[in-house]
Structures are given as C-alpha cells and as structure tokens.
Design a protein around this motif. Structure first.
Motif, mmCIF file in Angstrom:
data_model
loop_
_atom_site.group_PDB
_atom_site.id
_atom_site.type_symbol
_atom_site.label_atom_id
_atom_site.label_comp_id
_atom_site.label_asym_id
_atom_site.label_seq_id
_atom_site.Cartn_x
_atom_site.Cartn_y
_atom_site.Cartn_z
ATOM 1 N N SER A 69 0.813 -1.199 0.000
ATOM 2 C CA SER A 69 0.000 0.000 0.000
ATOM 3 C C SER A 69 0.861 1.269 0.000
ATOM 4 O O SER A 69 0.416 2.304 -0.461
ATOM 5 C CB SER A 69 -0.936 0.009 1.208
ATOM 6 O OG SER A 69 -0.170 -0.015 2.399
ATOM 7 N N LEU A 70 2.090 1.194 0.492
ATOM 8 C CA LEU A 70 2.958 2.362 0.541
ATOM 9 C C LEU A 70 3.763 2.556 -0.743
ATOM 10 O O LEU A 70 4.218 3.655 -1.024
ATOM 11 C CB LEU A 70 3.946 2.247 1.713
ATOM 12 C CG LEU A 70 3.329 2.199 3.110
ATOM 13 C CD1 LEU A 70 4.417 1.972 4.153
ATOM 14 C CD2 LEU A 70 2.576 3.477 3.401
ATOM 15 N N PHE A 71 3.938 1.485 -1.522
ATOM 16 C CA PHE A 71 4.782 1.586 -2.714
ATOM 17 C C PHE A 71 3.994 2.062 -3.924
ATOM 18 O O PHE A 71 2.959 1.511 -4.263
ATOM 19 C CB PHE A 71 5.439 0.240 -3.044
ATOM 20 C CG PHE A 71 6.209 0.299 -4.320
ATOM 21 C CD1 PHE A 71 7.401 1.003 -4.393
ATOM 22 C CD2 PHE A 71 5.731 -0.318 -5.466
ATOM 23 C CE1 PHE A 71 8.103 1.082 -5.581
ATOM 24 C CE2 PHE A 71 6.430 -0.239 -6.654
ATOM 25 C CZ PHE A 71 7.623 0.462 -6.710
ATOM 26 N N VAL A 72 4.508 3.089 -4.562
ATOM 27 C CA VAL A 72 3.941 3.604 -5.808
ATOM 28 C C VAL A 72 5.083 3.686 -6.803
ATOM 29 O O VAL A 72 6.071 4.383 -6.554
ATOM 30 C CB VAL A 72 3.322 4.999 -5.608
ATOM 31 C CG1 VAL A 72 2.791 5.537 -6.919
ATOM 32 C CG2 VAL A 72 2.228 4.955 -4.562
ATOM 33 N N PRO A 73 4.997 2.966 -7.927
ATOM 34 C CA PRO A 73 6.088 3.046 -8.907
ATOM 35 C C PRO A 73 6.251 4.478 -9.397
ATOM 36 O O PRO A 73 5.263 5.157 -9.670
ATOM 37 C CB PRO A 73 5.627 2.145 -10.053
ATOM 38 C CG PRO A 73 4.532 1.319 -9.502
ATOM 39 C CD PRO A 73 3.933 2.076 -8.369
ATOM 40 N N PRO A 74 7.469 4.964 -9.467
ATOM 41 C CA PRO A 74 7.665 6.328 -9.958
ATOM 42 C C PRO A 74 7.298 6.427 -11.435
ATOM 43 O O PRO A 74 7.430 5.462 -12.170
ATOM 44 C CB PRO A 74 9.160 6.573 -9.739
ATOM 45 C CG PRO A 74 9.774 5.225 -9.661
ATOM 46 C CD PRO A 74 8.725 4.290 -9.151
#
Length: 197
Positions: A84-89
């Motif tokens: 939930s915290l990871f967002v691909p740049p």
C-alpha cells in the motif's frame, strides 16, 4: 450487284444498330463505375469515422484504466509487505524513465525470473536515507545492470542473472531502478555516488 448492294445496306443497318446498342451500354458501364467509386469513397469515409471513433474510445479507456500496478508483467512490482505504501515512480514529461533508489537484496531465481527485495531509500545531500517502504520485484534475468562496486570496483554492464549471487544476502548494495511510463523496471544502476547511512 443488287445482292451486293443489299448486303451493304444490311451490314450498314447492323452497324447502326450495334452502335445504338453499344453506346448506351458503354455509358451505362461508365455510370456504374462512377457509382461504385462513390460507394467506395462513402464506405471509406464511414469506416474512417468508425476507426476514428474506435481510436478515441480506446484512447479514452487507456486514460481511465487502472494504474500500472494493476497489470501483471514479469518486470512489475509484485505484492509485498508494504504494497500500500509503494507507488512506482512515473517519468516526468519529456523523460523516458523515472528512478527509485533502494537496497536490492534477497535475490532468488524462480524458473525464468529473478525476484528481489527493494528497500526504498531517498537521497538527501548525497546520503541514502531509508523511507520505510519495502517491496518485492520480479524481473527478467536479462534485465541490464550497471555495476561498479558489485563488480570489484570496475564499471561494467551486466545482466541481473549475472549478479544474483552477490545480491542474495541482506541489504548491502544500493541501486537506482529505472521505471518506464508503464511502471516496468527497464534497468538497474548501482548508486555508488550515494553514501549509505
């Protein structure tokens, strides 16, 4: 002679009749060809409109489709401890790639892919500082990797499959992971320019 003249008259009559019959036929063929041409043009305009409408619809769908994390490819981040915290740049306008900096470790070969854990870091005044985000990524063993310290201090271009053994342990090596606009990792570059805290 009379027979010859009669034949001439008869032949002249046949020629006149043939000309009268064939001229309208030729005109009819020309009209039919013109009609066919008009129908083809009309069909081309209609199909062009349909194709344009389809392209606009597909474009609209691609604009509102779910983000890159919903697609499944070999180079996409997979479910992780802090998904939930990871967002691909995403690349900035005009840029081809966007980078994430992180420790890359716990490398495992799974059939024809390599799974690694990435502990995300951020660069602050030349130092790598942990963000608390940890996620796993599944990549192709052919993924390009630029290394220096991992290769003993000599800058080299390698493949991920060649450095799996060095990345098996815990967090030690810091890499910049280059993501494309679809959220796929295209390459890894050793971030030897950062000091790790």
């Amino acid at each position: 002679m009379a027979d010859g003249t009669g034949l001439d008259d008869h032949l002249a009559g046949l020629a006149a009749e043939a000309q009268r019959v064939t001229v309208p036929l030729a005109a009819e063929q020309i009209r039919a060809r013109g009609d066919r041409r008009r129908r083809r043009k009309r069909a081309a305009r209609i199909s062009g409109g349909v194709l344009l409408a389809a392209a606009v619809a597909v474009g609209g769908i691609s604009l509102v489709r779910p983000g890159p994390e919903s697609a499944t490819t070999a180079a996409k981040p997979t479910e992780s401890r802090s998904a939930s915290l990871f967002v691909p740049p995403t690349p900035a306008p005009g840029e081809e790639y966007a980078s994430e900096i992180g420790y890359v470790y716990e490398a495992k070969v799974l059939e024809d892919t390599v799974e690694v854990t990435v502990e995300q870091l951020r660069a602050e005044q030349g130092k790598a500082v942990p963000t608390g985000v940890v996620h796993q990524v599944t990549l192709s063993p052919q993924t390009p990797v630029e290394v220096e310290q991992v290769a003993g201090g000599e800058p080299r271009d390698m493949r991920l499959g060649d450095v799996v053994d060095r990345l098996r342990g815990g967090p030690r090596w810091v890499f910049a992971l280059d993501y494309d606009g679809e959220g796929r990792i295209q390459s890894l570059r050793e971030a030897f320019w950062l000091t790790v805290e």
